[in-house]
Design an enzyme around this catalytic site. Structure first.
Site, mmCIF file in Angstrom:
data_model
loop_
_atom_site.group_PDB
_atom_site.id
_atom_site.type_symbol
_atom_site.label_atom_id
_atom_site.label_comp_id
_atom_site.label_asym_id
_atom_site.label_seq_id
_atom_site.Cartn_x
_atom_site.Cartn_y
_atom_site.Cartn_z
ATOM 1 N N GLY A 1 22.739 -1.774 -27.139
ATOM 2 C CA GLY A 1 21.774 -1.358 -28.155
ATOM 3 C C GLY A 1 20.334 -1.594 -27.741
ATOM 4 N N PRO B 1 24.462 -3.480 -21.432
ATOM 5 C CG PRO B 1 23.118 -3.710 -19.531
ATOM 6 C CD PRO B 1 24.260 -4.361 -20.283
ATOM 7 N N GLY B 2 23.721 -0.019 -21.733
ATOM 8 C CA GLY B 2 24.057 1.333 -21.295
ATOM 9 C C GLY B 2 22.788 2.158 -21.298
ATOM 10 N NE ARG B 3 20.594 3.918 -26.941
ATOM 11 C CZ ARG B 3 21.178 5.001 -27.460
ATOM 12 N NH1 ARG B 3 20.623 6.172 -27.284
ATOM 13 N NH2 ARG B 3 22.283 4.891 -28.171
ATOM 14 N NE ARG C 1 21.319 9.974 -27.878
ATOM 15 C CZ ARG C 1 20.103 9.792 -28.329
ATOM 16 N NH1 ARG C 1 19.120 10.595 -27.964
ATOM 17 N NH2 ARG C 1 19.829 8.809 -29.137
ATOM 18 C CE1 TYR D 1 25.306 9.684 -33.127
ATOM 19 C CE2 TYR D 1 24.201 9.948 -31.027
ATOM 20 C CZ TYR D 1 25.318 9.598 -31.756
ATOM 21 O OH TYR D 1 26.440 9.153 -31.104
ATOM 22 C CB CYS E 1 28.505 30.546 -32.632
ATOM 23 S SG CYS E 1 28.380 31.790 -31.357
ATOM 24 C CD GLU E 2 28.967 24.890 -35.065
ATOM 25 O OE1 GLU E 2 28.495 24.483 -36.159
ATOM 26 O OE2 GLU E 2 30.180 25.011 -34.852
ATOM 27 C CE1 TYR F 1 26.633 5.932 -25.151
ATOM 28 C CE2 TYR F 1 24.307 5.360 -25.071
ATOM 29 C CZ TYR F 1 25.632 4.989 -25.067
ATOM 30 O OH TYR F 1 25.956 3.656 -25.006
HETATM 31 C C1 LIG Z 1 30.632 -2.372 -27.804
HETATM 32 C C2 LIG Z 1 29.482 -1.660 -27.201
HETATM 33 N N1 LIG Z 1 28.796 -2.263 -26.222
HETATM 34 C C3 LIG Z 1 27.742 -1.662 -25.619
HETATM 35 C C4 LIG Z 1 27.326 -0.402 -26.005
HETATM 36 C C5 LIG Z 1 26.174 0.213 -25.291
HETATM 37 O O1 LIG Z 1 25.096 0.457 -26.130
HETATM 38 P P1 LIG Z 1 23.751 0.919 -25.483
HETATM 39 O O2 LIG Z 1 24.027 2.071 -24.609
HETATM 40 O O3 LIG Z 1 22.878 1.285 -26.630
HETATM 41 O O4 LIG Z 1 23.200 -0.240 -24.721
HETATM 42 C C6 LIG Z 1 27.997 0.263 -27.028
HETATM 43 C C7 LIG Z 1 27.572 1.597 -27.461
HETATM 44 O O5 LIG Z 1 28.129 2.249 -28.276
HETATM 45 C C8 LIG Z 1 29.113 -0.375 -27.639
HETATM 46 O O6 LIG Z 1 29.808 0.225 -28.610
#
Ligand SMILES: Cc1ncc(COP(=O)(O)O)c(C=O)c1O
Length: 471
Positions: A260, A298-300, A336, A340, A377-378, A406
């Protein structure tokens, strides 16, 4: 804009000119900067260094094997949420003890493969990806467990295999992260985690179980979390739980704070990561000094601003109410905005004017309002709505910024479009790390119908719940 900047009227990724790249591989295409990924990893590492935090990359953000390998080379473990992601982590070169298996609906077959590589669906296939066979691999380092039903399943499978699974309980702290309702995950009305007031009871019941070792707590309150205070609130809930658990004789060795961690989709939209660390580190430092291992997922943060999506304008339609810029990328490539109402800055790849401000209003003269939409088509198929852009024409190349996380991972085949290509740029070099999906590949699973032998249906036995165990 860091790794994506205009030079001589042309947007570059590092040293690679994007019009040439789009010409070579076609559009739509996701383009990532290797240096940007490394830079964000180093920055996160520096911010949380006082905690000695371990990072597990949430590979759902951008699961491409080559992206995962790059992040693995930086020293990250992997956070996975399905059997498929588990195998990707393996193919990316991650030892299983550095894999955290999260996710609210783990199936028994996924749990089995996570505990014992002999049950990996990749058996016999891993060599094709340049990876060792999964057969002899260890169990995952940690299951982030979301319910007692799941804990029972982990214990059942681990018991059958003669293994002991390490488990952290995902806590639902009932904290509002102030993000989109669909990515809010830590309130009691969300499906995730175990309610905070049930956690102690769960540890009491499962202490000393031969098949599972409850060793930590996990929390993930949402994504992205645009202010730091919700993290502080969640940490307060977890620390008080740790105190209570330890007072009852349970050892809590791991605290996983999830993901997050926010990024700027608009310039200056969120506080810098260092501000998050400044608030969080003092809360946890006394605990890490006493031996608690803090982990982040971390991902995002690593990927979002390390990638752009390139899309070609197919048509410009001037309607009575609006001008529509119709592109070859839409919700099937980047969902996205539709899902969202997320903001992505969009701008022409060829641009000789002043640097635009990365926001709804780029702060330049000569712009006109339009909707940037896709071919699907949306009505909900849009990349940007009511956006002021320079005049655009058919054939023009647009960059959709902050699309590295994402984007590709949520792309679909809706309306029978193949999934886009992916390119990783490193200096002047551009490496195609995923080919565009062909129509033939898309149709493959439907090629020859196969008749099912329905025979006699077995009667499913419900699984008896575990009896309460006095401590
Ligand atoms: C359990 C969990 N960990 C980590 C993440 C990664 O979140 P972010 O990409 O915002 O860092 C997510 C995203 O859905 C998640 O569900």
């Amino acid at each position: 804009m860091g790794p994506f900047a205009w030079r001589d009227g042309v947007l570059h990724a590092e040293e690679a000119p994007l019009p040439a790249l789009a010409e070579a591989v076609g559009t739509p295409v996701y383009v990532y900067s290797a240096e940007a990924i490394r830079g964000s990893y180093r920055r996160l590492g520096a911010a949380f260094a006082p905690l000695g935090a371990r990072f597990h990359y949430a590979l759902k953000a951008s699961p491409n094997l080559h992206v995962c390998r790059l992040i693995r080379e930086l020293g990250a473990g992997m956070d996975v949420v399905s059997g498929g992601e588990l195998e990707r982590a393996w193919l990316a070169g991650t030892p299983m003890h550095e894999v955290v298996f999260a996710g609210v609906g783990k199936s028994e077959s996924e749990i089995r493969a996570a505990l014992d590589g002999r049950f990996s669906p990749l058996r016999g296939e891993a060599a094709r990806f340049g990876s060792p066979s999964p057969e002899g691999r260890d169990a995952v380092g940690l299951f982030n467990c979301e319910s007692e039903s799941e804990l029972e399943a982990i214990a059942r499978v681990a018991g059958q295999l003669g293994r002991r699974a390490r488990v952290a309980v995902r806590v639902n702290p009932n904290v509002d992260p102030h993000t989109h309702e669909y990515t809010t995950t830590g309130k009691v009305e969300n499906k995730f985690g175990v309610d905070a007031d049930r956690v102690v009871e769960l540890f009491d019941r499962w202490a000393g179980d031969p098949a599972v070792e409850l060793t930590g707590l996990h929390v993930h309150i949402g994504s992205p979390v645009p202010t730091v205070e919700p993290y502080a609130e969640a940490i307060a809930v977890l620390l008080s739980l740790i105190d209570e658990l330890e007072a009852r004789g349970h050892a809590v060795r791991v605290l996983d704070l999830g993901g997050g961690w926010p990024v700027d989709y608009r310039e200056g939209e969120v506080p810098p990561i260092e501000a998050y660390a400044d608030r969080i580190v003092p809360l946890l430092e006394p605990r890490t000094r006493a031996g608690l291992q803090v982990c982040l997922e971390p991902g995002r943060f690593l990927l979002a601003n390390s990638g752009v999506l390139l899309t070609r304008v197919e048509h410009v339609k001037r309607g009575r109410a609006k001008t529509f810029v119709i592109c070859d990328a839409g919700m099937h490539v980047l969902i996205r905005p539709a899902l969202y109402r997320a903001f992505h800055f969009v701008w022409p790849v060829r641009w000789s004017g002043a640097e635009p401000r990365r926001a709804e209003d780029a702060g330049l003269a000569g712009l006109a309002s339009c909707d940037v939409v896709g071919p699907i088509c949306e009505t909900g198929d849009f990349l940007a709505r009511d956006r002021r852009l320079p005049p655009l024409a058919r054939g023009e190349l647009l960059a959709v910024f902050s699309a590295g996380a994402y984007g590709m991972s949520m792309a679909s085949n809706y309306n029978d479009h193949g999934r886009p290509a992916e390119v990783l740029v490193e200096g002047e070099r551009a490496l195609v790390i995923a080919e565009r999906q062909s129509l033939a590949a898309l149709l493959e699973t439907e090629r020859s119908p196969r008749e099912l032998d329905l025979g006699e249906l077995p009667v499913a036995e419900p699984v008896a719940p575990r009896p309460a165990q006095p401590k």
